[in-house]
Design an enzyme around this catalytic site. Structure first.
Site, PDB file in Angstrom:
ATOM      1  N   SER A   1     -57.216  78.238  -6.464  1.00  0.00           N
ATOM      2  CA  SER A   1     -55.907  78.374  -5.814  1.00  0.00           C
ATOM      3  C   SER A   1     -55.681  77.574  -4.536  1.00  0.00           C
ATOM      4  CB  SER A   1     -55.623  79.842  -5.533  1.00  0.00           C
ATOM      5  OG  SER A   1     -55.179  80.451  -6.702  1.00  0.00           O
TER       6      SER A   1
ATOM      7  N   SER B   1     -52.595  79.740  -6.665  1.00  0.00           N
ATOM      8  CA  SER B   1     -51.659  80.687  -6.094  1.00  0.00           C
ATOM      9  C   SER B   1     -51.201  80.347  -4.673  1.00  0.00           C
ATOM     10  CB  SER B   1     -52.285  82.088  -6.084  1.00  0.00           C
ATOM     11  OG  SER B   1     -53.428  82.105  -5.241  1.00  0.00           O
TER      12      SER B   1
ATOM     13  N   LYS C   1     -51.319  81.562   4.391  1.00  0.00           N
ATOM     14  CA  LYS C   1     -50.996  82.203   3.115  1.00  0.00           C
ATOM     15  C   LYS C   1     -50.767  83.686   3.393  1.00  0.00           C
ATOM     16  CE  LYS C   1     -52.874  82.590  -1.610  1.00  0.00           C
ATOM     17  NZ  LYS C   1     -54.015  82.238  -2.489  1.00  0.00           N
TER      18      LYS C   1
HETATM   19  N1  GLN Z   1     -55.431  80.793 -11.470  1.00  0.00           N
HETATM   20  C1  GLN Z   1     -56.527  81.691 -11.237  1.00  0.00           C
HETATM   21  C2  GLN Z   1     -56.112  83.115 -11.499  1.00  0.00           C
HETATM   22  O1  GLN Z   1     -54.971  83.329 -11.784  1.00  0.00           O
HETATM   23  C3  GLN Z   1     -57.085  81.507  -9.870  1.00  0.00           C
HETATM   24  C4  GLN Z   1     -56.283  82.149  -8.811  1.00  0.00           C
HETATM   25  C5  GLN Z   1     -56.909  82.019  -7.451  1.00  0.00           C
HETATM   26  O2  GLN Z   1     -57.737  81.132  -7.208  1.00  0.00           O
HETATM   27  N2  GLN Z   1     -56.507  82.884  -6.544  1.00  0.00           N
HETATM   28  O3  GLN Z   1     -56.895  84.020 -11.404  1.00  0.00           O
END
Ligand code: GLN
Length: 485
Positions: free
Chosen positions: A173, A149, A74
């Site tokens: 994410s 994400s 990532k």
């Molecule tokens: N969807 C969540 C957010 O937008 C989690 C994102 C994540 O786990 N990085 O904060």
């Protein structure tokens, strides 16, 4: 022989039996990245480096459990000499001088890093739509979100380009894109894997983990990723077990909890039916199912959306146009340099979070929001502690629905998208390990089953997930990819 869609275990066998060389393996991986470039799952590729390392491995005797395996990171793990953008214009010119511990741990095990994957900007999102590098696409259906994400990582595995990729999980994410792309991903216990060299979003919640085709493969990667790191002050000073040694152990008697508060009429019928089927599968492999209550879990989403923005507003204050990252060309003095660099460098969602976070931390509002959220977080953690006295694991759907069309949700009301995290966020608030694996599909799109484990008990999760996968076929399903070629 094509290596597309092969697991780590299968690729290792081909390498061992000299059916394929490391160079051939990496060349095919790089070709796949090119052929499937419309998925937009990579931001940067490491062609030259990857081929050079493959050549070295063809000549060397290195043989760790994952040596030679192509992997994608990532794009928020710092990689020495390779662009690390975090999906943001702010870091679109940032080439770190060092590797994140996760990256160096895996390098030491001789994996081959083929590139950096697309993601929501600064990991804020659940769709990979907020990336400065344009949305990534779900390989199962054109113009559908892959989840986020860590969307790029989940796509790269789901499209069979690489057998493993790294992700990070602050509120879901790793698990949510794994679910929506039909692959397996685990967020370990908070502190199990070093955060050093990961671009920070919300430091008390962020945790790195692998996304692979199977639970067995996740265990192989986690073996090398996890462990104490003195460079990370929140790293747990505990020896990590060899996760892969217990994945195939007989299950014995395991009790799995289902959460009363989640069993409501709001759950879409297809999601509920698939969940029921998985309960039956788990019962058929000897698990006992028990209903439990987590009374405060219904407050997880609002609690998270106070704490995560608060930490993000603090962490992202370092991007000021001075030391690294985007620097505005339209500045007359120091203040306008700060303002313009941040205005130009950050996207809307990141700005929204910084504003919310600054607000909830400001004097006068701190007690009402931030302090209250921390108190509720404690209650959620205690609910889990009580529950794990009665059960070995907790199962929930991973997300409330299958993937949806890019641009179709949250356009007028971003909080609509925050609800995608309903099932995943509580384990981050409590610091618990949790995995998602495919367990069915709706309208041709995969959905995931989540297994949440007790503190430090990744082994039970991986063991149950692996036995589930040995008795089902969902993880073997592949997208046709015709639309992409
Ligand atoms: N969807 C969540 C957010 O937008 C989690 C994102 C994540 O786990 N990085 O904060």
């Amino acid at each position: 022989m094509s290596i597309q869609f092969k697991t780590i275990t299968e690729i290792k066998k081909l390498l061992r039996e000299n059916k394929i060389s490391h160079v051939e393996l990496i060349q095919e991986t790089l070709d796949l990245i090119n052929q499937l470039s419309d998925l937009n799952c990579f931001i940067t590729t490491n062609d030259e480096y990857a081929l050079r390392k493959a050549k070295d491995l063809d000549l060397s005797k290195s043989n760790t459990s994952i040596s030679g395996i192509p992997i994608a990171h990532k794009d928020l793990f710092c990689t020495q000499g390779t662009l690390t953008t975090c999906g943001s214009k702010m870091l679109s010119n940032f080439t770190p001088p060092y590797d994140a511990t996760v990256v160096s741990n895996l390098e030491n095990a001789d994996v081959i890093n083929v590139g950096k994957t697309n993601m929501d900007e600064f990991a804020m999102g659940s769709t990979t739509e907020t990336s400065f590098y344009k949305p990534a696409h779900n390989p199962w259906k054109k113009d559908y979100i892959p989840g986020g994400s860590s969307g790029g990582s989940a796509i790269a595995v789901a499209a069979g380009i690489v057998p493993a990729a790294t992700g990070t999980d602050t509120g879901g994410s790793i698990r949510q894109p794994a679910a929506l792309c039909g692959v397996t991903g685990i967020k370990p216990t908070y502190g199990r894997v070093s955060r050093w060299g990961m671009v920070a979003f919300a430091s008390s919640l962020d945790q790195a983990g692998p996304i692979c085709r199977t639970a067995e493969d996740c265990a192989l990667i986690l073996d090398k990723m996890a462990g104490f790191d003195e460079k990370d002050t929140t790293s747990l000073d505990i020896k990590a077990p060899k996760f892969s040694s217990k994945v195939n152990a007989p299950l014995g008697k395991k009790t799995i909890g289902i959460v009363k508060e989640f069993m409501t009429d709001d759950v879409p019928k297809d999601v509920a039916t698939t969940f029921e089927n998985s309960i039956q599968t788990l019962e058929s492999i000897g698990c006992k199912i028990k209903t439990i209550s987590l009374p405060n879990i219904i407050y997880s989403v609002p609690t998270y959306y106070v704490i995560a923005p608060a930490e993000c507003s603090s962490n992202l204050s370092r991007y000021d146009g001075i030391k690294f990252g985007h620097r505005s060309k339209n500045a007359q003095d120091l203040e306008s340099l700060y303002i313009n660099s941040r205005t130009e460098g950050f996207g809307d969602e990141v700005k929204r979070r910084i504003l919310i976070g600054t607000y909830v931390l400001s004097s006068g509002y701190y007690d009402a929001y931030y302090k209250k959220a921390q108190q509720v977080r404690r209650l959620i953690k205690e609910d889990f502690e009580k529950a794990f006295k009665k059960v070995d694991l907790i199962m929930t759907p991973t997300s409330p629905s299958e993937a949806f069309k890019i641009g179709s949700k949250g356009q007028n009301d971003p909080t609509q998208l925050y609800l995608e995290d309903l099932y995943t966020i509580s384990s981050n608030l409590a610091g618990l390990p949790a995995l998602s694996m495919p367990h069915g599909e709706i309208n041709g799109l995969p959905i995931g089953l989540q297994l949440i484990g007790d503190y430090l008990d990744e082994e039970t999760i991986l063991n149950v997930a692996n036995i589930f996968q040995k008795n089902t076929d969902f993880h073997n399903k592949k997208p046709s990819l015709e639309e992409w070629l």
